[in-house]
Each structure stands twice: as structure tokens, then as C-alpha cells.
Design a protein around this motif. Structure first.
Motif, short mmCIF file in Angstrom:
data_model
loop_
_atom_site.label_atom_id
_atom_site.label_comp_id
_atom_site.label_asym_id
_atom_site.label_seq_id
_atom_site.Cartn_x
_atom_site.Cartn_y
_atom_site.Cartn_z
N LYS A 33 -2.46 8.66 26.16
CA LYS A 33 -1.97 7.94 24.99
C LYS A 33 -2.40 6.48 25.06
O LYS A 33 -2.18 5.83 26.08
CB LYS A 33 -0.44 8.04 24.92
CG LYS A 33 0.05 9.46 24.72
CD LYS A 33 1.52 9.62 24.99
CE LYS A 33 1.86 9.54 26.46
NZ LYS A 33 1.31 10.67 27.25
N ASP A 74 -1.95 2.79 23.26
CA ASP A 74 -1.00 2.06 22.39
C ASP A 74 -1.40 0.60 22.41
O ASP A 74 -1.58 0.01 23.48
CB ASP A 74 0.41 2.25 22.95
CG ASP A 74 1.50 1.76 22.01
OD1 ASP A 74 1.19 1.30 20.90
OD2 ASP A 74 2.69 1.86 22.40
N VAL A 101 0.14 17.82 20.88
CA VAL A 101 -0.74 16.90 20.16
C VAL A 101 -0.66 17.17 18.65
O VAL A 101 -0.51 16.25 17.84
CB VAL A 101 -2.19 17.02 20.65
CG1 VAL A 101 -3.15 16.30 19.72
CG2 VAL A 101 -2.33 16.44 22.07
N GLY A 103 5.43 6.11 27.79
CA GLY A 103 4.81 4.91 27.26
C GLY A 103 5.00 3.68 28.11
O GLY A 103 5.69 3.70 29.14
N ALA A 110 2.83 13.44 23.59
CA ALA A 110 1.79 12.96 22.68
C ALA A 110 2.40 11.95 21.71
O ALA A 110 3.57 12.07 21.33
CB ALA A 110 1.16 14.12 21.90
N GLN A 111 1.59 10.99 21.30
CA GLN A 111 2.06 9.91 20.41
C GLN A 111 1.00 9.57 19.38
O GLN A 111 -0.19 9.46 19.70
CB GLN A 111 2.38 8.65 21.24
CG GLN A 111 2.81 7.45 20.41
CD GLN A 111 2.98 6.19 21.25
OE1 GLN A 111 2.36 6.07 22.31
NE2 GLN A 111 3.79 5.26 20.78
N ALA A 132 -1.13 3.83 17.84
CA ALA A 132 -1.17 4.62 19.08
C ALA A 132 -1.90 5.91 18.76
O ALA A 132 -1.84 6.42 17.62
CB ALA A 132 0.22 4.90 19.61
N HIS A 133 -2.58 6.45 19.76
CA HIS A 133 -3.41 7.64 19.55
C HIS A 133 -3.40 8.46 20.83
O HIS A 133 -3.28 7.91 21.93
CB HIS A 133 -4.84 7.21 19.21
CG HIS A 133 -5.72 8.32 18.72
ND1 HIS A 133 -5.66 8.79 17.43
CD2 HIS A 133 -6.67 9.06 19.34
CE1 HIS A 133 -6.54 9.76 17.27
NE2 HIS A 133 -7.17 9.96 18.42
N THR A 134 -3.52 9.77 20.68
CA THR A 134 -3.54 10.66 21.85
C THR A 134 -4.85 11.43 21.90
O THR A 134 -5.33 11.91 20.87
CB THR A 134 -2.36 11.65 21.80
OG1 THR A 134 -1.13 10.92 21.75
CG2 THR A 134 -2.36 12.56 23.01
N VAL A 170 6.54 10.45 18.48
CA VAL A 170 6.32 10.83 19.88
C VAL A 170 6.97 12.18 20.13
O VAL A 170 8.16 12.36 19.86
CB VAL A 170 6.88 9.77 20.86
CG1 VAL A 170 6.46 10.11 22.29
CG2 VAL A 170 6.40 8.37 20.49
#
Length: 404
Positions: free
Chosen positions: A131, A133, A164, A111, A335-336, A146-148, A248
Motif C-alpha cells: 500500500k 499512501d 484488493v 498503514g 488493501a487500501q 493511496a493505492h494497493t 481500507v
């Protein structure tokens, strides 16, 4: 000597006393029984969600991380410029803007990658695990997310899909567990179980923070993975709590390491004071205090060269907290999923940020029976059925008025 330092600090503490910016009663300014506070949270959430979708649409092979970061930040600035423009009491305007700069972290980068224009080295490739954020605030009320996503047209498969889904399923369970009396250790234990089911590791050093007005990292926290170096105090979810739930996961050991990449994301440490010696540092400090007095920001938000110089002395004397760029081992995938959720006075959890479900099919699944049952619980709002209007006659005008 002490008095001399106080005088020299004028440029610093003057702006800090700006933070005596409405000495509001903390309890009142975080009371979710007030509709206007909930509205500001939801407004910030709506903007964050809309920006996420536009950044997701721009993620494709060949896109540069710095361009995506700049796009997200510009979209936030544009959206907040259109709301709450009337002056409030005392002729002040409602503060609004970024609550966390857009970061685009790829593959094994954990991150905080929000590079300077002159230093970006990352161009997205087909199949990268990306990712996003970011955060938005309206009058200090913060919505973070936050999205992956997998770059390109292909769905996630193999270990990419595993990590994921591990992060996503844990985030879905965290939302369902977000109830009065739930302890932070219960959520941490759930994250550990889900990680094991998907043969992944929760990432160390990640905290889900309670948030308050102008505070993105309040004291109450949920740890992603305890370690010998990091433990947290026991805490329970209570009514009025607002959290940025941050999950995460990694296909590696989940032990992030600092990199040689420049740290560009910082936040003002309002508990520290120091009389800055360099003019560049004082100018930088003054500009940041005007624009980002309490929220994290990126050096890209100002004159890159001057801010890069000015931040050095400030960080050396702890006036700012750093958000370093962190990596797990090369060859792993991280992945987050992060979302903002409020526990309303009614006892209901209201999630205000989030993105679409990930396109990832893993060979693994959540195995714990209690957690599987919890996942099956819908989080959709139940629609209230309006009473049917009676046919004929106009004698029910008052009833009809109440239905509108």
C-alpha cells in the motif's frame, strides 16, 4: 505564574501565531467557485498522481520500504519546487509541499509505515500486498491518495485479489455516490455490503475526512466501519466539500492493533500549548513549525537523531498527534484505496487523484443490484463537440474566435 508561562512559551506560541498566518475568511478560502482554488487542488492532484506512478514503478522484489518512502518524498519536493515560485501579496511565497509523508505498508500492516533510515526492517518480496499512501498540498489545498499493488510480475489471486477488489470496488462506488445530499451513513453501509460480497472486513478506525485549506482532517467524516468505541456524527455531502475518501479492507477481522514499531508520522496539534523544558524539544518544535505548521510529517524529514529525541516531550504534552503503525493479524492481507474528490458548485464531482485499476481477479463480485447498476455508470468526462466551421467566406471570424 500564568504570565511566567506565557513568557516562556514565546518560542512556541510565536510560531503558532504564524498560523495567524493570513487570518483568511474560512468560507472564502474554501470556495470552489474561485477558479484559482480549484486550480491549486488540481495542481496538487497532478503531482500526487505523477509521484504515485513513479513509486509504483520502483516497487519490485528486494526494494526497501524506507527507500520507496524517501523516493516519494523527494519526488514531491522536486515537483513542488517548480511551481508557484512568484511572490504573492505582501511579498510572501505560496506554501507547497508534502501534505502526508510517503508510507509503504505491506501485507497485514494497515498503514503509517514510514520508517527511519536506521530502523527499516522491511524488504519487499514477490507477491507482497503493498500500500502506497501520500499527499501533496499547494497553498494549503490538499490532494491525498493511496493505492494497493502486488509486488512483482504476478497478478493478485485468491484472498489477495479478493481484498484488493473489495477496496477498489468500494472506492469506485464511493466516487459515484459523492453527490449533494448523500449521507455519510449511506457510504458506510455501501462499504459494509461490498466487504461482505468479497468475504472481507472493513478496517475499524479508518475515517474519510473532509479537507479544507491547511486542514487535512476537518470535522465532517465518513467512517469505514462503526464500532462500539467509534461512532461519528451524521453528515451529508454538500457543494464545495472536498474529501479524502479512504477505503481500507482486510481478509481478517479488520481490527488493527498498534505495533512495537516506532511511530514516525506526526501532525501539529494547534489547539494545545505547553512551555517545553528541553532544548532539543524546543529546537524540534521550531523546525517543524517552520516546515510543517499544519500538515503531517515524518521524523525522517529532519535530523533523525535530534528529531527522535525532540518529539518525545512534545507528544507527552499533546503538542502533536501521532499516526501509529498499525497491523491486523499476521497472515491476513490489507488493501487500501484513497482518492481526493471535490463537489463543484455545478453539482459535479471532480476526482483529482487516483492510480491505475488493480491487476486482480477475484472469484467474487458486487452482488447488490442497485450497487451493480451504479458501478456501470461511467465517470469519464463527456467530450463536448465543437460546432463545425462553415466552409468558405470569412464572415464568421467572431464565431470562430469563441471556439478557441
Amino acid at each position: 505564574m500564568a504570565k511566567k508561562e506565557e513568557a516562556d512559551e514565546e518560542s512556541v506560541s510565536d510560531v503558532v501565531s504564524d498560523e495567524a498566518r493570513e487570518e483568511e475568511n474560512e468560507e472564502e478560502s474554501n470556495d470552489l467557485t474561485k477558479p484559482e482554488i480549484v486550480t491549486k487542488y488540481r495542481c496538487a492532484g497532478d503531482i500526487a498522481n505523477a509521484v504515485l506512478l513513479q513509486v509504483l514503478a520502483a516497487i519490485k522484489p528486494g526494494a526497501k520500504c524506507v527507500e520507496l518512502c524517501a523516493l516519494g518524498d523527494a519526488l514531491v519536493d522536486d515537483a513542488v519546487s517548480k511551481i508557484y515560485n512568484k511572490k504573492v501579496e505582501g511579498g510572501k511565497k505560496v506554501e507547497k509541499g508534502s501534505a502526508f509523508p510517503t508510507c509503504i505498508s505491506v501485507n497485514h500492516c494497515v498503514g503509517h509505515y514510514s520508517p527511519l533510515v536506521s530502523e527499516d526492517k522491511v524488504e519487499l518480496q514477490e507477491g507482497d500486498v503493498v500500500k502506497i499512501d501520500l499527499g501533496v498540498h499547494v497553498d494549503g489545498y490538499i490532494a491525498a491518495l493511496a493505492h494497493t499493488v502486488i509486488c512483482g510480475a504476478t497478478a493478485a489471486t485468491g484472498r489477495k485479489a479478493d481484498v484488493v477488489q473489495a477496496a477498489y470496488q468500494a472506492s469506485e462506488l464511493a466516487q459515484r455516490m459523492y453527490k449533494e445530499g448523500c449521507s455519510n451513513s449511506e457510504i458506510t453501509d455501501m462499504i459494509s455490503k461490498v466487504a461482505a460480497d468479497f468475504k472481507c472486513s472493513p478496517v475499524e478506525g479508518v475515517l474519510s475526512h473532509q479537507m479544507k485549506k491547511h486542514v487535512i482532517d476537518a470535522n465532517k467524516v465518513i467512517i469505514n466501519k462503526p464500532s462500539t468505541e467509534q461512532q461519528v456524527a451524521k453528515a451529508e455531502i454538500e457543494k464545495n466539500d472536498v474529501f479524502a475518501m479512504d477505503i481500507v479492507m482486510s481478509t481478517g477481522e479488520g481490527k488493527p492493533r498498534p505495533s512495537e514499531l516506532r511511530t514516525t508520522v506526526f501532525k501539529r496539534n494547534i489547539s494545545e500549548k505547553y512551555s517545553l523544558k528541553m532544548k532539543a524539544s524546543r529546537v524540534f518544535f521550531s523546525e517543524v513549525n517552520q516546515r510543517f505548521p499544519t500538515m503531517p510529517f515524518t521524523l525522517r524529514a529532519g535530523d533523525e537523531r535530534n528529531w527522535r529525541m525532540g518529539v518525545v516531550e512534545c507528544v507527552k504534552h499533546s503538542l502533536f498527534t501521532e499516526y501509529p503503525v498499525l497491523f491486523d493479524k499476521e497472515g491476513t492481507f490489507v488493501a487500501q484505496f484513497k482518492f481526493t474528490v471535490m463537489l463543484l458548485p455545478s453539482g459535479n464531482a471532480a476526482r483529482i487523484t487516483g492510480g491505475p485499476p488493480p491487476d486482480a481477479v477475484s472469484e467474487f463480485a458486487v452482488e447488490d443490484e442497485a450497487l451493480k447498476e451504479l458501478l456501470a455508470v461511467s465517470t469519464e468526462k463527456k467530450k463536448k463537440n465543437k460546432p463545425k466551421k462553415k466552409k468558405g467566406g470569412g464572415g464568421d471570424k467572431e464565431d470562430n474566435k469563441d471556439d478557441n
